[in-house]
Scaffold this active site. Structure first.
Site: not given
Length: 275
Positions: A120, A85, A135
């Site tokens: 995250h 991420c 995302d």
């Protein structure tokens, strides 16, 4: 006090000057963007997800070089590699700001209905006056941005995701059969670069991290999700049908290449040694 202002007026905490915009558009196959529109945001996000895999191989091999933009440029834009991420969002957030979007960098709590940590990284991007949860670094889950609207349900390549606002605590869920499975929760507090450095250190080194002990490679495209987790490759379709195959060490290179990851000979040998 937040760290994000209108494009062009903020300090370069995120090393925007190092973003290789031309290299990024070439890597994703996306044409030049004339204006920061909502339509362009959607097409940029989908192009990114379809071109760049989610993967944690550098973490597994103990060779991760960090999340500086210069490192990400070299790894993702000049090689057939992906990232997890922080790498995806650092790169994509910088690209979007260079293109004129308003970007807020946030952190989500995994397993928000239980006790997962804030590790995250995701983005909220403003385009044409509308905020979107964006995302592109959560594995095989999201192809396109989701309007930051309570109760909205958005198709993501055949799978449905839902966003809900619980008094400022936003929860993202995925439909699994007749149920909604919580993916993560977040607030709108903007984060500093150091927050991600700390989270990256935990996620890439702690023995309880889900990424230190097993290989994770994920790809998503319309109608098809592919996930290599540990030694198991799972191929899933929106109707719920799925097949799982154990990947032998001798098939590892071929499997990774099919998922868009090309390792050097020494990296491949090191990963096979963990198999």
């Amino acid at each position: 006090m937040t760290t994000s202002t209108a494009p062009g007026t903020r300090t370069d905490e995120w090393n925007l000057a190092d973003i290789d915009l031309a290299g990024y558009l070439a890597r994703t196959g996306h044409p030049a963007v004339e204006a920061p529109t909502a339509a362009a945001l959607r097409s940029l996000a989908e192009a990114h997800v379809r071109a760049i895999p989610f993967e944690n191989i550098d973490v597994v091999l103990g060779q991760h070089k960090g999340i500086d933009v210069s490192v990400i440029n070299s790894k993702i834009l000049r090689g057939d590699r992906g990232g997890y991420c922080y790498e995806h969002q650092m790169l994509f957030g910088g690209v979007l700001e260079r293109l004129g979007y308003r970007v807020r960098r946030l952190m989500a709590r995994g397993k928000a209905d239980r006790s997962g940590p804030h590790t995250h990284m995701m983005l909220v991007v403003t385009a044409e006056g509308q905020d979107f949860l964006t995302d592109i670094g959560y594995g095989a889950n999201m192809l396109r941005p989701i309007p930051l609207v309570d109760g909205v349900v958005v198709d993501q390549g055949g799978w449905e995701l839902r966003l809900e606002d619980d008094n400022g605590w936003w929860v993202l869920s995925k439909r699994v059969g007749d149920e909604w499975e919580v993916m993560y929760g977040f607030d709108l507090i903007e984060r500093r670069r150091v927050d991600y450095e700390v989270a990256h250190h935990y996620v890439s080194t702690h023995p309880k991290s889900p990424f230190t002990g097993q290989t994770v490679v994920m790809r998503l495209e319309p109608g098809l999700s592919r996930r290599l987790v540990g030694h198991t490759l799972t191929v899933e379709r929106p109707d719920g049908t799925a097949t799982s195959t154990e990947v032998a060490a001798e098939d590892l290179d071929r499997t990774l290449r099919e998922l868009g990851v090309v390792l050097t000979a020494s990296e491949l040998a090191a990963l096979r040694a963990t198999w």
